[in-house]
Structure formats: C-alpha cells, structure tokens
Write a protein that holds these residues in place. Sequence first.
Motif, short mmCIF file in Angstrom:
data_model
loop_
_atom_site.label_atom_id
_atom_site.label_comp_id
_atom_site.label_asym_id
_atom_site.label_seq_id
_atom_site.Cartn_x
_atom_site.Cartn_y
_atom_site.Cartn_z
N VAL A 1 19.33 -32.30 -58.93
CA VAL A 1 19.72 -32.73 -57.59
C VAL A 1 18.58 -32.38 -56.65
O VAL A 1 18.17 -31.23 -56.56
CB VAL A 1 21.02 -32.04 -57.14
CG1 VAL A 1 21.39 -32.51 -55.74
CG2 VAL A 1 22.15 -32.34 -58.10
N ILE A 2 18.08 -33.41 -55.95
CA ILE A 2 16.94 -33.25 -55.05
C ILE A 2 17.38 -33.60 -53.64
O ILE A 2 18.05 -34.61 -53.44
CB ILE A 2 15.77 -34.16 -55.48
CG1 ILE A 2 15.39 -33.91 -56.95
CG2 ILE A 2 14.56 -33.96 -54.58
CD1 ILE A 2 14.57 -35.02 -57.56
N GLN B 1 21.37 -19.31 -59.88
CA GLN B 1 20.57 -19.14 -58.67
C GLN B 1 21.10 -19.88 -57.46
O GLN B 1 20.45 -19.90 -56.41
CB GLN B 1 19.14 -19.61 -58.94
CG GLN B 1 18.40 -18.81 -60.00
CD GLN B 1 16.95 -19.24 -60.12
OE1 GLN B 1 16.59 -20.37 -59.79
NE2 GLN B 1 16.10 -18.34 -60.60
N LEU B 2 22.29 -20.50 -57.56
CA LEU B 2 22.78 -21.26 -56.43
C LEU B 2 23.01 -20.36 -55.22
O LEU B 2 23.56 -19.26 -55.35
CB LEU B 2 24.10 -21.95 -56.79
CG LEU B 2 24.04 -23.04 -57.87
CD1 LEU B 2 25.42 -23.58 -58.13
CD2 LEU B 2 23.09 -24.16 -57.46
N PRO B 3 22.61 -20.81 -54.02
CA PRO B 3 22.95 -20.04 -52.81
C PRO B 3 24.47 -20.06 -52.60
O PRO B 3 25.20 -20.83 -53.23
CB PRO B 3 22.23 -20.81 -51.70
CG PRO B 3 21.29 -21.73 -52.38
CD PRO B 3 21.84 -22.02 -53.73
N ALA B 4 24.93 -19.21 -51.69
CA ALA B 4 26.36 -19.17 -51.39
C ALA B 4 26.82 -20.50 -50.80
O ALA B 4 26.10 -21.15 -50.03
CB ALA B 4 26.65 -18.03 -50.43
N ASP B 5 28.03 -20.89 -51.16
CA ASP B 5 28.63 -22.10 -50.61
C ASP B 5 29.10 -21.83 -49.19
O ASP B 5 29.45 -20.70 -48.84
CB ASP B 5 29.81 -22.51 -51.49
CG ASP B 5 30.25 -23.95 -51.22
OD1 ASP B 5 29.57 -24.64 -50.43
OD2 ASP B 5 31.27 -24.36 -51.81
N LEU B 6 29.10 -22.88 -48.34
CA LEU B 6 29.62 -22.73 -46.99
C LEU B 6 31.14 -22.59 -47.04
O LEU B 6 31.83 -23.44 -47.60
CB LEU B 6 29.26 -23.95 -46.14
CG LEU B 6 27.86 -24.00 -45.53
CD1 LEU B 6 27.66 -25.31 -44.80
CD2 LEU B 6 27.64 -22.84 -44.58
N ALA C 1 24.51 -30.57 -51.32
CA ALA C 1 24.00 -30.30 -52.67
C ALA C 1 24.54 -28.98 -53.21
O ALA C 1 24.97 -28.89 -54.36
CB ALA C 1 22.47 -30.28 -52.65
N VAL C 2 24.53 -27.94 -52.38
CA VAL C 2 24.99 -26.62 -52.83
C VAL C 2 26.50 -26.64 -53.07
O VAL C 2 26.99 -26.08 -54.05
CB VAL C 2 24.59 -25.55 -51.80
CG1 VAL C 2 25.26 -24.22 -52.12
CG2 VAL C 2 23.08 -25.38 -51.76
N SER D 1 33.71 -36.47 -48.62
CA SER D 1 34.42 -36.83 -49.84
C SER D 1 33.76 -38.00 -50.56
O SER D 1 33.68 -38.03 -51.79
CB SER D 1 35.89 -37.14 -49.53
OG SER D 1 35.98 -38.17 -48.57
N ALA D 2 33.27 -39.00 -49.80
CA ALA D 2 32.64 -40.15 -50.44
C ALA D 2 31.37 -39.76 -51.19
O ALA D 2 31.13 -40.19 -52.33
CB ALA D 2 32.32 -41.22 -49.38
N ALA D 3 30.54 -38.94 -50.55
CA ALA D 3 29.31 -38.50 -51.21
C ALA D 3 29.62 -37.65 -52.43
O ALA D 3 28.96 -37.76 -53.48
CB ALA D 3 28.44 -37.72 -50.22
N LEU D 4 30.63 -36.79 -52.32
CA LEU D 4 31.01 -35.96 -53.46
C LEU D 4 31.51 -36.81 -54.62
O LEU D 4 31.19 -36.56 -55.79
CB LEU D 4 32.08 -34.94 -53.04
CG LEU D 4 31.61 -33.84 -52.09
CD1 LEU D 4 32.81 -33.07 -51.53
CD2 LEU D 4 30.66 -32.88 -52.81
N ASP D 5 32.29 -37.85 -54.30
CA ASP D 5 32.77 -38.75 -55.35
C ASP D 5 31.60 -39.49 -56.00
O ASP D 5 31.59 -39.72 -57.22
CB ASP D 5 33.76 -39.77 -54.76
CG ASP D 5 35.07 -39.13 -54.36
OD1 ASP D 5 35.82 -39.76 -53.57
OD2 ASP D 5 35.35 -37.99 -54.84
N GLN D 6 30.62 -39.87 -55.19
CA GLN D 6 29.44 -40.56 -55.74
C GLN D 6 28.67 -39.65 -56.70
O GLN D 6 28.24 -40.09 -57.77
CB GLN D 6 28.54 -41.02 -54.59
CG GLN D 6 27.39 -41.91 -55.02
CD GLN D 6 26.55 -42.39 -53.84
OE1 GLN D 6 26.87 -42.10 -52.68
NE2 GLN D 6 25.47 -43.12 -54.14
#
Length: 990
Positions: free
Chosen positions: A394-395, A253-258, A299-300, A265-270
């Motif tokens: 993930v919220i 059900q994930l929406p399309a990615d941008l 999140a997406v 990158s820091a948040a993704l690594d976290q």
Amino acid sequence: MEFLLLGAVRARQGALSVPLGPRQQRLVFAVLAWEVGRPVSVDRLISLLWPDSPPRTAEHAVRVCVSKLRSILAGHVELTAQGSGYVLRADPLTIDAHRFLDLVEQARATVDDRRKVELLDEALGQWQGPALADTASDEIRERLFGGLTEAKLVATEDRFDALLRLGRHHSVVSSLASLVETYPTRERLVGQLMLALHRGGQSGQALDVARRTRQYLADELGIDPGRELQDLELAILRDDPALATPRRRGPAQLPADLADFTGRSAALDQLDALIARDPAAVVITAIDGTAGVGKTALAVHWAHRVRDRFPDGQLHVNLRGYDLGPPLQPAQVLNQFLRAVGVPSDGLPTGLDEAVAMYRTLLSDKRMLVVLDNAVSADQVRPLIPVSPGSVVVITSRDRLDGLVAMDGAKRVVLDVLSPKEAIALLRQMLGGRVDEDLAAAAQLAVTCAYLPLALRIAAAHLAVRPNRSIADHVAALREGDPLAALQIEGDRQAAVTAGFDLSYTALKPDAQRLFRLLGLVPGPDASVDAAAALAGTDDVGVLLERLAAAHLIEEHLPGRYTFHDLLRQYAWERTTEQDSPAEREAALDRLYEYYETTTRAAVELLYPYMLRIEGVTPKSFDNHGSALAWLDLERANLVAAVRQAEGKRSWLLADTVRSYLYFRGHIVDLFGVARHALATAGDDPKARAVGHNSLATAYYSQNQYAEAIRHYSDSQTWSRSIGWLTGEAAMLNNLGAVLEQQGDLDGANAKFVELLALLRSTGEHHHLLGPALIRVGNNLQCRGRLTDAESYYRQALEFSRAMQERHAEANALHFLGGVQYLMGELDEALNHDSEALRIYLSLGGRNDEARARTHLANVYRGFGRYDEAMKNVRAALVLAVETGERRTETWVRGALAATHLAMGDKTEAAAEYERALAVARAIGARYEECEALIGMALSRGDHADANAALAIADRIGYRLLAHQAVEAGATRHDDGLLAAGDAELGEDP
C-alpha cells in the motif's frame, strides 16, 4: 581467478580451467590455498607430500613446485617466500573452502530461516566431491580437511533444522533417510528424520527409525541413544504438541490507528476488493490525493483491519517524500526493512541491487503487508516492492504515480475529500453534542474547510479549547476578510489546508507565531523544549509550545517533545522564509546547533571522558550517566540530521562530538554517515580534517576494516601534529597501536604505545589518555605472556582513572585487570573486578562493553565450576555481539562458549563453536583470536595439527602464553629457541 579444493584441485578463470600441474604440485598449491595469507613451512609441505620417508631431494622438489606454481598464477595471486616457507596472498573468498566457511558463518548469524537455507545451499554447493579428490590420500585429506568435512555435515544438519522450522518436513524426508543410512550414528540426523516423519503424519515410521537406531548403537557401539533422542521418541509417543511446526512472528511496524477514524467506507471496500480478487498475486495499491485528505490515516486504518491476513508481518515506513529535507532513499529503507526481518547489522548489503535482491528473497513465499507512506515518485518505491505472490503493498502519495499503474500493475485508489455526512461524523467525534446543537453551522464549517480531514481537525481543535464559542461564530471568523477564497477555486485543495493553517497561525500571539516559524528550521524529526528554547533565544517557551499543540499546529508525540505533520512543517518553513530575515534565521540555527553541540559534549564527556574530542565549551551538565545516555538516545536522529544538513564547522564539530556515542551504542550506519559528510565539508581546515579522519577511522575500526582505519588514523595524526594538537596526536598513536596489535604486529603496536607514553609524559600533566595508554601497554605485555607485568600496568590504569573520576576508563581497567587475574588463577579477585566492570558498563549503556564483560564473567564462573552461570552470561554476550555486529567480540564470546561446552564434557559442540570462532577470526584478521580458536579445536578434537598451527602463529608473533598453551594441547616445537617476535622492550617498568 577462482581456486577449487572441494573436489578435484584446480583453478578456473571464467569458464576456462587452468591446470595446476601434477599431483604433488597440486597438493602444494592446495595446502598454500587452505592456509591463504599465512606462511607454510617447507618442512610441513614435505611431511604432507612424503608422510613416511621423504627423499633427500624433497626440499628441492618443493621449491620446484612453488616455482612452477608462480608461473601459472602470475598476475592473479602472489606466491612469495617468507621465513622458512611460502605464503599465498589472495582473497580468501576466491577459494571455495573459504567461501564455504564464510557462507556457513553468515547462515549461522541470520535469524531468518529462509535466508539461512539459501546461504547453506550456496555453501554446500561449493562441494563438488571429497576435498582434494584427485590430489591427496585419505590420510592426508583427513589431516588437512577432516574438520571441514565435519563442518559440511554440521551445515547439512543446520539446513535441515531450518527447513523443519519452516514447515518443509515433507520435502526433507527422502534426503534425511538417505543420510541416516550413510551415517547411522549421527543422532542429530536421526532426530531430524523422526521429527519430519512425525510432522508428516508418519509417527509409526518415526518410532521405527528410533528403534532401529537404538538397536544399531547397541550392536555396533554398545551404547544407548543420547538423552535428546530418547526425549524425542517419548514426545512422539505422547504426540506432544510442542513438536508441531513452530509459528514465527514477523515485524509489526504499523503506526497506531486513529481512535476517531471516521467514514471512508467506499475506499475501504475498494481496498478490500483488491486483495479479495486474487489472494495469490502481489497486490500493489497506490492511494493518492491532495495534501491533508487523509491518505495516511486511511492506509493505516485499513492495514490494521486486515493485518491478521498477513501472518508474516507488516512493514511500514514514512518515505518523507514531501519533507523539507531529502526524501528517504530506497537503500535507507531497505536497510530498515532488512533489519526488521532479521538481517544482522554485519549482514546488510552495501549496494542497492544486492539489498533489493536480499529483500525480495527474504519476502518470497511470505504473506507480508508493506505500507509505503508519503512516496515522492515511482522510482522511490519500485525497489521496495516484493515480487513473490502473497504480499500486498500500500503506497500513499500526493502524486498520482502513473508510472506504477502503467508499468507495475498498481491499482489506484483516488481519495477525495470527505462526503458531507462523513465530515459531520468527524466533527461529531471531536466536538460531541455541540454539532447537533447547531447542525447547520457544522455543515457550513465542513464546506468552509473544503471537507478536508486535516482542516476539519484543526478547526475542531480551535472550538474544543473554546467551549463558549459557537460553531457559527467560528465559521464567521474563518470567512472574515475572505482568507479562504481559494476554497472556491475548483481543484485548488492545497489552498484549503493553507487557509486552515493561516487561521490557526494568525490567532496566535506574536511570540508564539515566531516560535512556530522557527520550528520549521529544525533539521531533524522533532524538537525538545530545550531545543525550542535555543531556537527562540529564550527559556520561556513551555507555554508557547502548549499553545501551538492546542492549536494542532504541532504535536507532543512524547512528553516534552514536539513534532509536525509534514504539511505543517512546510507551512512553518514558508512562514519563516517570508517573515524572518536571513540573519534572523541564521542566528536561530546558530543557537540550535550550539545547543546540540554543547549538550552532546556534556553528555559524552560524562559517559566517555577519555574519548578524543576537539576543544569546545560545555556550559551544560548532567546529574548522572543515565540522564546523559537517555538524552543522547532521544536526540540521536536530530543530531545525525543536523550534521548531515549543515556545512563547515557546524557539521564537523557536532560530528566529532557525537562520534563516541554512536560508536559505543553501535549506531555504525549513522557513524559512517556523519563522518563522511563532515569530512566532505571540512575543506582545508586542519582541525576539521583531523577530527573528520578520526571519525571515519573509528567507523572503519568498528567494522574490523583495519586497512581503511589505519589510513584515516594516520591522516588524522598528520593533521593533528600540523596544528600542534597533542591530544589528537596521542589518541591516534593509541588507536594505531590498537589496530596493529589486533593484526598480530606486537612490536609495531608496542612502538606506537612507547611513543604515546613518551608524548603524554613529556607534558608533565595528568592527561586523560594516560589511563587507556597504560591499558594498551598492559595488553601488549599480556599477549606476550608477561602477566605479572600486565597486571601492574592495569592497576596503574585503574588508579589513574579513579583519580580522574573517569567511569568508562575505570570500567576498562577493571575489565582488563579481571581478565589477567583469571589467566593467573586468581579467580576471586577476577570475579570482583569483572563484576564491578559489568556494573559500570551497564550504567553507561555500552552494549559491546557489556558483551565483553559477560564473556570475562563466563570464564571466571567456568573456572569455579559454576557452569550454569557461565552459560547464562556467555549466551547473553553472544546475543549482544551478534546484534551489534562486533565481529572481534564475537570471537571472544564463541571461544568462551566453546570452552564452557568443553568443560561440561561436550567436545562436539565445543569443536563446532571453536570452528565458528576461527572462521570469524580469520575473516577479520584477528591473529590472537585465531590462535586461541586453534588451541581450543585441538583440545576438543585431539588434533595435533590444530595445535601445531596455533604454535606456529604464537611463535611467529610472540604470543608466549598461547605458545605454552599450544604445546600443552599437543603441539611440537622443532626449535625451542625460535621466538620471532622476540621480547622487545615495552616502555618503562610499571
């Protein structure tokens, strides 16, 4: 009080056992409990108590037993005399045998194997020993419960199939081996054991089982194993890859990615680190940050990066925590999620606690990624969090959700604005080389937009449509008049977004500004060009909408349909409340609601012309059925939201108009929602109450909740009569007659139909309800076995509907005409009429109608001996019936499927399907279908008890055709003159 038949016969009140008396008295109770809700004759009880030579005092002894049972059961159930026998009135689910059948039926209806295993475990747990263990002889037990014992074995086999599909072959080998030893001729169990051994790496032992079974069947029965077992043995010898444990696909059900997602990158690594620490734990991640900072995009994007780690699927929902309308409630989201993981409409729990329990159970032992976007509070998301290891939640929220961190172990990912480098990268993605031509100005633009992704995207969109404007000039325009002064205030990032919006908004011409403001009033998720035109009060909005989309103030998410980012929706609403007077806003909403109501009316009058609607104006028209249905499908969410946000006439008039569409398309949750809201806001307006009760009755009728349907139909009839609304009163008579007929009250139904025809014909006009009324009378005649008379009424209905050019009514007349012609043996005519009915139903989009039509076609093809075509149609019908949750249709489909199996020589599968049809028919109180299923069971199993039970129902109600079929199936009528429901006069001769 609970009643137990599957083992020792007894009653139980809580933890206390309630004695039911000596053996014969317990047997009387057991028979009445097994036939709960249906009369059992004294003669039948005598034949079960004394199968060989009953004493002269047998009848007195039975009545003494009943009298004592009444005393024991007083205050818990009703045990009353009816005709020449007795009937026990109680909730069937208080009786373990009926609970067993209900649980088995639920298990067969679900597509989720984990849930299936749970339900079958609960069903099999009802058995505490042989049925009537301390009460009946083997002969009587077989007469009463032989089919149920077989159903227990079939349920056991269904459970093993589900476990094998789940890959639990190691855990079932021991149980299967024991059962195969007990039932060596049950080839399904043998095949399951062979498959479990093969998947567990014991192919040699699997082949040994095959050889032993072949030898046993040859020695004991002189036969070879069936084709399925032989094919399985050959596949094991070949090590066929098809025998491997099947992979199951979950929701995605994930929406399309941008496409131009940049930085973070820091948040993704976290986020990566959180799921790497302990893959066996439930990980709850709360991404928080200010509006427009890119929480959803992050999140997406991350969910797409890691989705391959979650083989059981990904769930996503926008919780609408910051929409103008109310946030989604946990129950609404659980409804969506449970559907996504395979729970059918009729299996959805009604209470929040039950829904949470089912959701967490279905996600147990699964690796599922759950994205909960735009949460408003911890309480909103807690029921949506699975508790078993392996899943990740993930919220996103503008709130910090401290309660989740403190109480639920959530890990926070605080999302700040973009870094200068990331902001420049985002601008470069959108503006290309223009950024590098004036890098300093681009840096200033990022500062001016406070590095907020949403504000940067809006600013870049302005520049993208102004290729001759420099970035420096744009920055100067942003700063002119100090509109972005709030950006200098530390921590006030919302002001940055508002400033970006302000710039986009003030750059518009006044007519575009006005349209943008008014779009903030739209109650639903999007607006079409026509809806926008209605709001603005002008047809010239196409160019304005394009300007708004170019400025990224709205988004054209589908051709000709526009939506908002939630912040922009809020911004538009604030602008209209500040700049437009209350009278202007109300006038715009009046125009929008008039557009919704009149266009909906035009669509449903074309699609469902004979369905009841309160009088209204229909200035719009549709060219064809397809365009009408497509419009309704696109606007459904808006129409439902409009009803639920409005009050008074705006609400109840639109609810009444959209009712027929929601009913025929199977959107029953929406139908209940709009009906209840409309009725709640109806006040004392008699029109509103008439249509409100009808809408709610329609919803209850669709779910076979006949008592509630009758109550609301009766209330609607009363209100309709009070205002002289003949059409409404006539429609309620039609609906009440239909419900009574389905409950087996043919005379009561006929009385309603006779009253209906008299009412319609008294007007001297060709009323659109006359066609459906003729069909109702014809069906009543058909139930009584008067097929020629029924055919005549159906032909009248067909002629009338064609004269009135009512396509759905025409299809219904063709459908019923084909059905009675099949019963009369006129197969060629039946095929022509049923095929034409299906063609019309398909053009109108009614999924339940399609299921009914395909069932009729399956019957006709079976009559011709064209079994492949029969099976193709009936299997397609079964899928539709289960998906729409139409339980009565399901009984017809399963009966047709069983009859096809029987015609093809497969009595075992036929009996199983008839049992399923019987269970559903009894669950919803459909007596005609119950009688049909019993006759089918008698034919497939050779059990005259089923035929006699069918004959008793048919004689009591007046189903003459079925009574004849029951006799042909082996039933014996003790009194040939007994026909309780008689031959009441049915209207006038056709």
